[in-house]
Design a protein around this motif. Sequence first.
Motif, PDB file in Angstrom:
ATOM      1  N   VAL A  91       0.848  -1.207   0.000  1.00 30.48           N
ATOM      2  CA  VAL A  91       0.000   0.000   0.000  1.00 30.48           C
ATOM      3  C   VAL A  91       0.880   1.253   0.000  1.00 30.48           C
ATOM      4  O   VAL A  91       0.647   2.201  -0.768  1.00 30.48           O
ATOM      5  N   ALA A  92       1.929   1.249   0.838  1.00 27.98           N
ATOM      6  CA  ALA A  92       2.825   2.421   0.917  1.00 27.98           C
ATOM      7  C   ALA A  92       3.522   2.659  -0.427  1.00 27.98           C
ATOM      8  O   ALA A  92       3.613   3.802  -0.902  1.00 27.98           O
ATOM      9  N   MET A  93       3.997   1.570  -1.040  1.00 29.69           N
ATOM     10  CA  MET A  93       4.708   1.703  -2.326  1.00 29.69           C
ATOM     11  C   MET A  93       3.764   2.221  -3.408  1.00 29.69           C
ATOM     12  O   MET A  93       4.091   3.154  -4.135  1.00 29.69           O
ATOM     13  N   LYS A  94       2.573   1.622  -3.478  1.00 34.58           N
ATOM     14  CA  LYS A  94       1.609   2.024  -4.509  1.00 34.58           C
ATOM     15  C   LYS A  94       1.157   3.473  -4.294  1.00 34.58           C
ATOM     16  O   LYS A  94       0.968   4.230  -5.248  1.00 34.58           O
ATOM     17  N   GLY A  95       0.989   3.836  -3.031  1.00 33.92           N
ATOM     18  CA  GLY A  95       0.587   5.209  -2.704  1.00 33.92           C
ATOM     19  C   GLY A  95       1.639   6.209  -3.170  1.00 33.92           C
ATOM     20  O   GLY A  95       1.323   7.253  -3.756  1.00 33.92           O
TER      21      GLY A  95
ATOM     22  N   TYR B 205       3.639  10.164  -7.262  1.00 28.97           N
ATOM     23  CA  TYR B 205       4.606  10.607  -8.277  1.00 28.97           C
ATOM     24  C   TYR B 205       3.874  10.852  -9.602  1.00 28.97           C
ATOM     25  O   TYR B 205       4.153  11.822 -10.312  1.00 28.97           O
ATOM     26  N   GLY B 206       2.922   9.968  -9.907  1.00 34.11           N
ATOM     27  CA  GLY B 206       2.164  10.107 -11.151  1.00 34.11           C
ATOM     28  C   GLY B 206       1.327  11.379 -11.140  1.00 34.11           C
ATOM     29  O   GLY B 206       1.294  12.125 -12.121  1.00 34.11           O
TER      30      GLY B 206
ATOM     31  N   ILE C 267      14.952  -0.922   2.130  1.00 34.44           N
ATOM     32  CA  ILE C 267      16.186  -0.139   1.945  1.00 34.44           C
ATOM     33  C   ILE C 267      16.250   0.401   0.510  1.00 34.44           C
ATOM     34  O   ILE C 267      16.579   1.576   0.284  1.00 34.44           O
ATOM     35  N   ALA C 268      15.879  -0.449  -0.452  1.00 37.14           N
ATOM     36  CA  ALA C 268      15.898  -0.022  -1.859  1.00 37.14           C
ATOM     37  C   ALA C 268      14.908   1.119  -2.078  1.00 37.14           C
ATOM     38  O   ALA C 268      15.233   2.121  -2.731  1.00 37.14           O
ATOM     39  N   ASP C 269      13.706   0.982  -1.504  1.00 37.08           N
ATOM     40  CA  ASP C 269      12.702   2.055  -1.609  1.00 37.08           C
ATOM     41  C   ASP C 269      13.229   3.349  -1.016  1.00 37.08           C
ATOM     42  O   ASP C 269      13.080   4.424  -1.595  1.00 37.08           O
ATOM     43  N   ALA C 270      13.826   3.224   0.173  1.00 38.01           N
ATOM     44  CA  ALA C 270      14.348   4.417   0.862  1.00 38.01           C
ATOM     45  C   ALA C 270      15.460   5.055   0.039  1.00 38.01           C
ATOM     46  O   ALA C 270      15.541   6.291  -0.066  1.00 38.01           O
ATOM     47  N   ALA C 271      16.307   4.223  -0.583  1.00 36.29           N
ATOM     48  CA  ALA C 271      17.428   4.750  -1.366  1.00 36.29           C
ATOM     49  C   ALA C 271      16.927   5.534  -2.579  1.00 36.29           C
ATOM     50  O   ALA C 271      17.370   6.667  -2.830  1.00 36.29           O
ATOM     51  N   VAL C 272      15.973   4.954  -3.321  1.00 31.23           N
ATOM     52  CA  VAL C 272      15.444   5.639  -4.517  1.00 31.23           C
ATOM     53  C   VAL C 272      14.745   6.939  -4.112  1.00 31.23           C
ATOM     54  O   VAL C 272      14.921   7.983  -4.754  1.00 31.23           O
ATOM     55  N   THR C 273      13.960   6.868  -3.040  1.00 35.84           N
ATOM     56  CA  THR C 273      13.241   8.069  -2.589  1.00 35.84           C
ATOM     57  C   THR C 273      14.229   9.153  -2.160  1.00 35.84           C
ATOM     58  O   THR C 273      14.057  10.334  -2.508  1.00 35.84           O
ATOM     59  N   ALA C 274      15.272   8.740  -1.442  1.00 34.85           N
ATOM     60  CA  ALA C 274      16.273   9.718  -0.996  1.00 34.85           C
ATOM     61  C   ALA C 274      16.960  10.361  -2.192  1.00 34.85           C
ATOM     62  O   ALA C 274      17.167  11.590  -2.213  1.00 34.85           O
ATOM     63  N   LEU C 275      17.280   9.553  -3.199  1.00 31.47           N
ATOM     64  CA  LEU C 275      17.934  10.098  -4.402  1.00 31.47           C
ATOM     65  C   LEU C 275      17.036  11.133  -5.085  1.00 31.47           C
ATOM     66  O   LEU C 275      17.488  12.218  -5.463  1.00 31.47           O
ATOM     67  N   ARG C 276      15.768  10.804  -5.216  1.00 31.83           N
ATOM     68  CA  ARG C 276      14.802  11.722  -5.839  1.00 31.83           C
ATOM     69  C   ARG C 276      14.751  13.041  -5.065  1.00 31.83           C
ATOM     70  O   ARG C 276      14.836  14.124  -5.654  1.00 31.83           O
TER      71      ARG C 276
ATOM     72  N   LEU D  28       6.317  10.312   4.134  1.00 37.35           N
ATOM     73  CA  LEU D  28       5.413   9.581   5.034  1.00 37.35           C
ATOM     74  C   LEU D  28       5.387   8.088   4.682  1.00 37.35           C
ATOM     75  O   LEU D  28       5.478   7.231   5.572  1.00 37.35           O
ATOM     76  N   SER D  29       5.306   7.802   3.377  1.00 34.04           N
ATOM     77  CA  SER D  29       5.224   6.389   2.980  1.00 34.04           C
ATOM     78  C   SER D  29       6.514   5.644   3.330  1.00 34.04           C
ATOM     79  O   SER D  29       6.482   4.490   3.763  1.00 34.04           O
ATOM     80  N   ILE D  30       7.647   6.324   3.154  1.00 31.44           N
ATOM     81  CA  ILE D  30       8.916   5.671   3.507  1.00 31.44           C
ATOM     82  C   ILE D  30       9.019   5.472   5.023  1.00 31.44           C
ATOM     83  O   ILE D  30       9.487   4.432   5.502  1.00 31.44           O
ATOM     84  N   THR D  31       8.539   6.470   5.767  1.00 29.01           N
ATOM     85  CA  THR D  31       8.558   6.338   7.240  1.00 29.01           C
ATOM     86  C   THR D  31       7.723   5.122   7.653  1.00 29.01           C
ATOM     87  O   THR D  31       8.125   4.347   8.524  1.00 29.01           O
ATOM     88  N   ILE D  32       6.559   4.983   7.015  1.00 29.26           N
ATOM     89  CA  ILE D  32       5.689   3.834   7.340  1.00 29.26           C
ATOM     90  C   ILE D  32       6.422   2.527   7.018  1.00 29.26           C
ATOM     91  O   ILE D  32       6.450   1.594   7.832  1.00 29.26           O
ATOM     92  N   GLU D  33       7.051   2.462   5.846  1.00 36.02           N
ATOM     93  CA  GLU D  33       7.767   1.234   5.449  1.00 36.02           C
ATOM     94  C   GLU D  33       8.869   0.884   6.450  1.00 36.02           C
ATOM     95  O   GLU D  33       9.013  -0.265   6.859  1.00 36.02           O
ATOM     96  N   VAL D  34       9.661   1.924   6.815  1.00 36.34           N
ATOM     97  CA  VAL D  34      10.773   1.678   7.748  1.00 36.34           C
ATOM     98  C   VAL D  34      10.235   1.233   9.113  1.00 36.34           C
ATOM     99  O   VAL D  34      10.758   0.292   9.730  1.00 36.34           O
ATOM    100  N   ALA D  35       9.138   1.884   9.554  1.00 36.20           N
ATOM    101  CA  ALA D  35       8.567   1.522  10.860  1.00 36.20           C
ATOM    102  C   ALA D  35       8.044   0.086  10.835  1.00 36.20           C
ATOM    103  O   ALA D  35       8.283  -0.686  11.778  1.00 36.20           O
TER     104      ALA D  35
END
Lengths: 112, 235
Positions: free
Chosen positions: B93-97, B102-103, B178-187, B203-210
């Motif tokens: 859900v976090a990834m799709k959100g 982005y879209g 970690i991969a999600d966080a890395a791409v988001t951080a780069l963006r 917010l979505s990355i925070t949810i994923e990490v938590a």
Amino acid sequence: MLKGHLDMIVLAALSRGPAHGYAVIQEIHRRSGGAFELPEGTIYPALHRLEQAGLLSSQWTTAESGRRRRVYALTKRGTRTLAEERAVWLRFADAIGGLLGSPGHATTRTSR
Amino acid sequence: MRQPAPVADYLDALARDLGFDPSLAHRVRQEVEDHLWEATTANGDTSIEAQARAVMNFGEARMIAGQYAALSLLRQARRSGAMIVLAAGALYVAMKGRVAWYGLMQWVLSDTLQPVGKVVLAIDRAAYILALLLGVVGWAYISSRRVSPRFDTACRSQLRWSLGLVTAAACPMVVSVIADAAVTALRLLEERPPISVCGIPLLSITIEVAVAAVLVMAIGKTLRNTLRASSLLSN
């Protein structure tokens, strides 16, 4: 002898109403005529397991001594399970009785 | 010199042997205390000998704890298995959100980030799918196990498999986060958008990490409790 049947025995001991662990052991002892010699403590993990399986419910009460006491009761599912186990056991006992040629069975068979 | 106290000593030993599940230890201690005093006073006698007799009839603390261990540890493993599946859902859900956001913002990766982004996203996708598959297999395996009445070799092997599958599912899940966080951080570091735009990805990355952190902690706790029970209750 008890191996594999402890759960059924515990359910049967609770069939006459809610009871705490010590009373369950006393009931087993009384109704079996003291036939089962088992460490009393083994009843408690069994009670816990049956509760987790939804066959028993339990609640804390306070005993006359003031100590906290956990009282167990059969749930509807527990009552149903006990009835099923009882039916299976009676069929099994009947079959074994027939095979071993107990006097009761011998009479029954000859009279047919 | 300390007076012998068989009931109190036994309760301490039992609670110690049940150290792999503190809340269970607390409950069992209260329940067994009631039993032992009931048995002690059954004949109107509270002497040390009567206490010792009640303790002896109750059975060895380690054996009783072992019977509880099978149930408690399988329950903990089941909880971890269910958490893996729930965590996989939450991450999805976090990834799709985030992707939908982005879209909506028409926020695409810049040409310089495209190659790195492609590799990291491929790793992310593969890790997520692997985690999901292992998680579902692990959950199905754990849910189908019957509770053993003893903490014996079969029960230990069952727990080893359960926890192995859960851990195997958690590892790629962490890689995916970690991969999600890395791409988001780069963006975010490249474009430094205003907070109104980067709020949803953050917010979505925070949810994923938590979610990943809670999962790792829960599995770690179950592993520690299983190891503790094994070392406490091994003969």
